[in-house]
Design an enzyme around this catalytic site. Structure first.
Site, PDB file in Angstrom:
ATOM      1  N   ASN A   1      -4.379   4.472  -4.060  1.00 10.41           N
ATOM      2  CA  ASN A   1      -4.746   3.733  -2.850  1.00 10.41           C
ATOM      3  C   ASN A   1      -6.112   4.202  -2.348  1.00 10.41           C
ATOM      4  O   ASN A   1      -6.740   5.058  -2.968  1.00 10.41           O
ATOM      5  CB  ASN A   1      -3.650   3.888  -1.789  1.00 10.41           C
ATOM      6  CG  ASN A   1      -3.450   5.344  -1.438  1.00 10.41           C
ATOM      7  OD1 ASN A   1      -4.364   6.020  -0.988  1.00 10.41           O
ATOM      8  ND2 ASN A   1      -2.241   5.842  -1.689  1.00 10.41           N
TER       9      ASN A   1
ATOM     10  N   PRO B   1       9.752  10.238  -4.156  1.00  7.28           N
ATOM     11  CA  PRO B   1      10.391  10.962  -3.056  1.00  7.28           C
ATOM     12  C   PRO B   1       9.523  10.855  -1.798  1.00  7.28           C
ATOM     13  O   PRO B   1       8.302  10.731  -1.898  1.00  7.28           O
ATOM     14  CB  PRO B   1      10.416  12.412  -3.555  1.00  7.28           C
ATOM     15  CG  PRO B   1       9.347  12.485  -4.591  1.00  7.28           C
ATOM     16  CD  PRO B   1       9.267  11.125  -5.213  1.00  7.28           C
TER      17      PRO B   1
ATOM     18  N   ILE C   1       7.981  12.849   0.839  1.00  7.34           N
ATOM     19  CA  ILE C   1       7.685  14.281   0.986  1.00  7.34           C
ATOM     20  C   ILE C   1       7.966  14.750   2.409  1.00  7.34           C
ATOM     21  O   ILE C   1       8.651  15.749   2.643  1.00  7.34           O
ATOM     22  CB  ILE C   1       6.214  14.546   0.595  1.00  7.34           C
ATOM     23  CG1 ILE C   1       6.035  14.194  -0.879  1.00  7.34           C
ATOM     24  CG2 ILE C   1       5.806  15.981   0.883  1.00  7.34           C
ATOM     25  CD1 ILE C   1       4.630  13.927  -1.294  1.00  7.34           C
ATOM     26  N   LEU C   2       7.441  13.990   3.359  1.00  9.49           N
ATOM     27  CA  LEU C   2       7.600  14.367   4.766  1.00  9.49           C
ATOM     28  C   LEU C   2       9.075  14.377   5.159  1.00  9.49           C
ATOM     29  O   LEU C   2       9.565  15.346   5.759  1.00  9.49           O
ATOM     30  CB  LEU C   2       6.809  13.355   5.616  1.00  9.49           C
ATOM     31  CG  LEU C   2       6.890  13.459   7.118  1.00  9.49           C
ATOM     32  CD1 LEU C   2       6.497  14.841   7.600  1.00  9.49           C
ATOM     33  CD2 LEU C   2       5.970  12.410   7.753  1.00  9.49           C
TER      34      LEU C   2
ATOM     35  N   PHE D   1       1.946  10.703   9.859  1.00 10.07           N
ATOM     36  CA  PHE D   1       0.976   9.654  10.168  1.00 10.07           C
ATOM     37  C   PHE D   1       1.629   8.321   9.845  1.00 10.07           C
ATOM     38  O   PHE D   1       2.374   8.218   8.874  1.00 10.07           O
ATOM     39  CB  PHE D   1      -0.285   9.809   9.303  1.00 10.07           C
ATOM     40  CG  PHE D   1      -1.311  10.711   9.921  1.00 10.07           C
ATOM     41  CD1 PHE D   1      -1.116  12.077   9.940  1.00 10.07           C
ATOM     42  CD2 PHE D   1      -2.462  10.190  10.482  1.00 10.07           C
ATOM     43  CE1 PHE D   1      -2.047  12.919  10.515  1.00 10.07           C
ATOM     44  CE2 PHE D   1      -3.414  11.015  11.066  1.00 10.07           C
ATOM     45  CZ  PHE D   1      -3.206  12.385  11.081  1.00 10.07           C
TER      46      PHE D   1
ATOM     47  N   LYS E   1       9.262   5.180  12.127  1.00  7.10           N
ATOM     48  CA  LYS E   1       9.076   6.272  11.159  1.00  7.10           C
ATOM     49  C   LYS E   1       9.373   7.623  11.788  1.00  7.10           C
ATOM     50  O   LYS E   1       9.922   8.517  11.136  1.00  7.10           O
ATOM     51  CB  LYS E   1       7.643   6.262  10.604  1.00  7.10           C
ATOM     52  CG  LYS E   1       7.437   5.176   9.576  1.00  7.10           C
ATOM     53  CD  LYS E   1       6.015   5.096   9.067  1.00  7.10           C
ATOM     54  CE  LYS E   1       5.877   3.827   8.231  1.00  7.10           C
ATOM     55  NZ  LYS E   1       4.513   3.516   7.870  1.00  7.10           N
TER      56      LYS E   1
HETATM   57  N1  CTP Z   1       4.923  10.072   3.400  1.00  5.19           N
HETATM   58  C1  CTP Z   1       5.366  11.050   2.544  1.00  5.19           C
HETATM   59  N2  CTP Z   1       5.914  10.722   1.333  1.00  5.19           N
HETATM   60  C2  CTP Z   1       6.016   9.427   0.960  1.00  5.19           C
HETATM   61  C3  CTP Z   1       5.564   8.406   1.821  1.00  5.19           C
HETATM   62  C4  CTP Z   1       5.011   8.771   3.031  1.00  5.19           C
HETATM   63  O1  CTP Z   1       5.255  12.247   2.885  1.00  5.19           O
HETATM   64  N3  CTP Z   1       6.553   9.145  -0.216  1.00  5.19           N
HETATM   65  C5  CTP Z   1       4.390  10.431   4.716  1.00  5.19           C
HETATM   66  C6  CTP Z   1       2.941  10.156   4.912  1.00  5.19           C
HETATM   67  O2  CTP Z   1       2.136  11.265   4.581  1.00  5.19           O
HETATM   68  C7  CTP Z   1       2.870   9.844   6.407  1.00  5.19           C
HETATM   69  C8  CTP Z   1       4.218   9.215   6.701  1.00  5.19           C
HETATM   70  O3  CTP Z   1       5.082   9.665   5.661  1.00  5.19           O
HETATM   71  O4  CTP Z   1       2.782  11.004   7.186  1.00  5.19           O
HETATM   72  C9  CTP Z   1       4.220   7.722   6.745  1.00  5.19           C
HETATM   73  O5  CTP Z   1       3.561   7.213   5.612  1.00  5.19           O
HETATM   74  P1  CTP Z   1       3.276   5.643   5.449  1.00  5.19           P
HETATM   75  O6  CTP Z   1       2.655   5.426   4.117  1.00  5.19           O
HETATM   76  O7  CTP Z   1       2.577   5.107   6.672  1.00  5.19           O
HETATM   77  O8  CTP Z   1       4.708   5.053   5.492  1.00  5.19           O
HETATM   78  P2  CTP Z   1       5.884   4.948   4.491  1.00  5.19           P
HETATM   79  O9  CTP Z   1       6.908   5.938   4.870  1.00  5.19           O
HETATM   80  O10 CTP Z   1       5.391   5.002   3.084  1.00  5.19           O
HETATM   81  O11 CTP Z   1       6.451   3.505   4.836  1.00  5.19           O
HETATM   82  P3  CTP Z   1       5.863   2.036   4.532  1.00  5.19           P
HETATM   83  O12 CTP Z   1       5.081   2.167   3.267  1.00  5.19           O
HETATM   84  O13 CTP Z   1       7.080   1.220   4.419  1.00  5.19           O
HETATM   85  O14 CTP Z   1       5.003   1.690   5.705  1.00  5.19           O
END
Ligand code: CTP
Length: 402
Positions: free
Chosen positions: A210, A307, A309-310, A325, A339
């Site tokens: 991305n 997975p 991570i957060l 975030f 979230k």
């Molecule tokens: N995050 C993470 N691991 C993932 C996806 C997201 O740790 N596999 C964390 C990001 O670093 C961020 C938060 O979760 O702090 C939200 O990430 P975001 O990409 O905005 O959301 P998603 O949880 O991926 O949800 P969606 O794509 O449906 O918006």
């Protein structure tokens, strides 16, 4: 500015090849205004002469616990009391082991037991010795007792190996010593930050990723280190220099990022600024995928979930204060609040990535922080560096309340 003005530092030197850097360290500490007294182990004297250290520190070097002349000048207990900081550089595997055991069979180890000043260790050894579970356990035990570990850095070693175990450079050690006297907003706090994109391989030459540049996560790591935190920055592939005094772990995929974060636990504060790929190809082709010459059909890739991570780290029994975030292109605050709840976070930073001025890859940011009571705090558009410092100050205040 001299950051160590009138600070009294006992520099302990262990017997490792990095001892040659300790001569430079004496100069750097004195450049910062410190008064330095040097204590050497017997092995250290095989690597560098006391005379060199005496000339550079301007004082006789201490090395013998049972030397009546030295004891008459300044006894070891007096020296332990004199110190505002005891810095041991290089700290060899043997020294770490003896300190972990509370052994007091020479002047340096006795002094560490006798002092009430903070003690900092700059480990330096062969990478396999550093990685050895015995050394790791000793380092963890010493850190848990409140001794500070400065480094080690990774890189090429005197013995020809490459890996972790290099002593930090003299300049950096002098800065870290100075940090010990400054109480920042996050002093003593272990902070884990994820940053950048992840790359999910399709075959040996292609991947899915991305637009994340990593700038926000790196700015946060820098601001947290400035605030006195011990920072581990787990970063996907980005083109950014590592901020000073930050331990950086480079990863590629989401699964690598999770493993690196788990290895960095426990921590007090987690800030997940990485744009993690939610999906990865189910299989990674071992050879470059070729087009089918006989067909114009498109390519079907089956993707599986990565997975979170957060969410994984925030669900642990030893969960840190967790900040996420939410990068959204619509319904920013609704999605962010969802979230926050779903991932069991303490705070979420909502970020409108549809706005080209503040989104991915831009220099600026503007954010709204939402807490568990759904109270919103907004920070107006400014550089990512400034936003990072504001955010760290906000988070530190909440962390101390929690
Ligand atoms: N995050 C993470 N691991 C993932 C996806 C997201 O740790 N596999 C964390 C990001 O670093 C961020 C938060 O979760 O702090 C939200 O990430 P975001 O990409 O905005 O959301 P998603 O949880 O991926 O949800 P969606 O794509 O449906 O918006």
């Amino acid at each position: 500015m001299q950051r160590l003005q009138r600070k009294r530092i006992v520099l302990g030197i262990g017997g490792g090849i990095a001892a040659y850097k300790s001569a430079e360290l004496v100069r750097r500490l004195r450049d910062q205004g410190a008064e330095v007294r040097v204590v050497m182990t017997r092995a250290a004297r095989e690597f560098i002469t006391p005379l060199t250290l005496q000339a550079l520190s301007g004082h006789p070097v201490f090395h013998d616990l049972l030397d009546p002349a030295a004891e008459a000048a300044m006894g070891h207990i007096e020296l332990a009391r004199w110190a505002d900081l005891v810095l041991i550089a290089p700290a060899t595997a043997d020294l770490l082991a003896r300190l972990a055991q509370g052994v007091a069979d020479d002047l340096l180890t006795t002094l560490v037991l006798a002092t009430d000043a903070p003690v900092a260790l700059a480990p330096a050894m062969n990478q396999a010795m550093w990685r050895d579970p015995a050394t790791q356990a000793n380092a963890e035990l010493l850190a848990a007792r409140g001794l500070r570990l400065f480094g080690p850095a990774a890189g090429s070693q005197a013995c020809g190996d490459v890996g972790p175990g290099r002593m930090l450079e003299a300049d950096e050690l002098a800065q870290r010593a100075a940090d010990c006297f400054e109480r920042g907003l996050l002093t003593g706090c272990r902070v884990l930050i994820t940053a950048g994109p992840t790359q999910e391989s399709i075959d040996p030459v292609r991947y899915i990723t991305n637009h994340s540049s990593g700038k926000m996560g790196f700015a946060l790591a820098e601001a947290a280190a400035e605030a006195g935190a011990v920072v581990t920055l787990v970063s996907g592939p980005v083109h950014l220099p590592t901020p000073q005094r930050v331990t950086r772990v480079n990863v590629v995929s989401a699964r690598d990022m999770l493993a690196a974060c788990e290895a960095a636990m426990p921590c007090d504060l987690l800030i997940a600024a990485a744009a993690v790929a939610d999906y990865r190809p189910e299989v990674i082709a071992t050879q470059k995928m070729k087009k089918d010459p006989g067909s114009d059909d498109g390519l079907q890739l089956r993707m599986v979930r990565n997975p979170d991570i957060l969410a994984t780290l925030a669900a642990r029994a030893d969960r840190p204060f967790s900040v996420g975030f939410a990068a959204e292109t619509e319904k920013l605050l609704d999605y962010a609040a969802r979230k926050l709840r779903d991932k069991n976070l303490d705070l979420i930073v909502a970020n409108d990535v549809a706005n080209p001025g503040i989104g991915f890859n831009s220099e600026d940011n503007a954010i709204t922080i939402i807490d568990r009571q759904l109270t919103q705090n907004s920070f107006a558009q400014t550089s990512k560096g400034k936003i990072a410092r504001q955010l760290i100050a906000f988070i530190a205040a909440r962390l101390h309340q929690s």
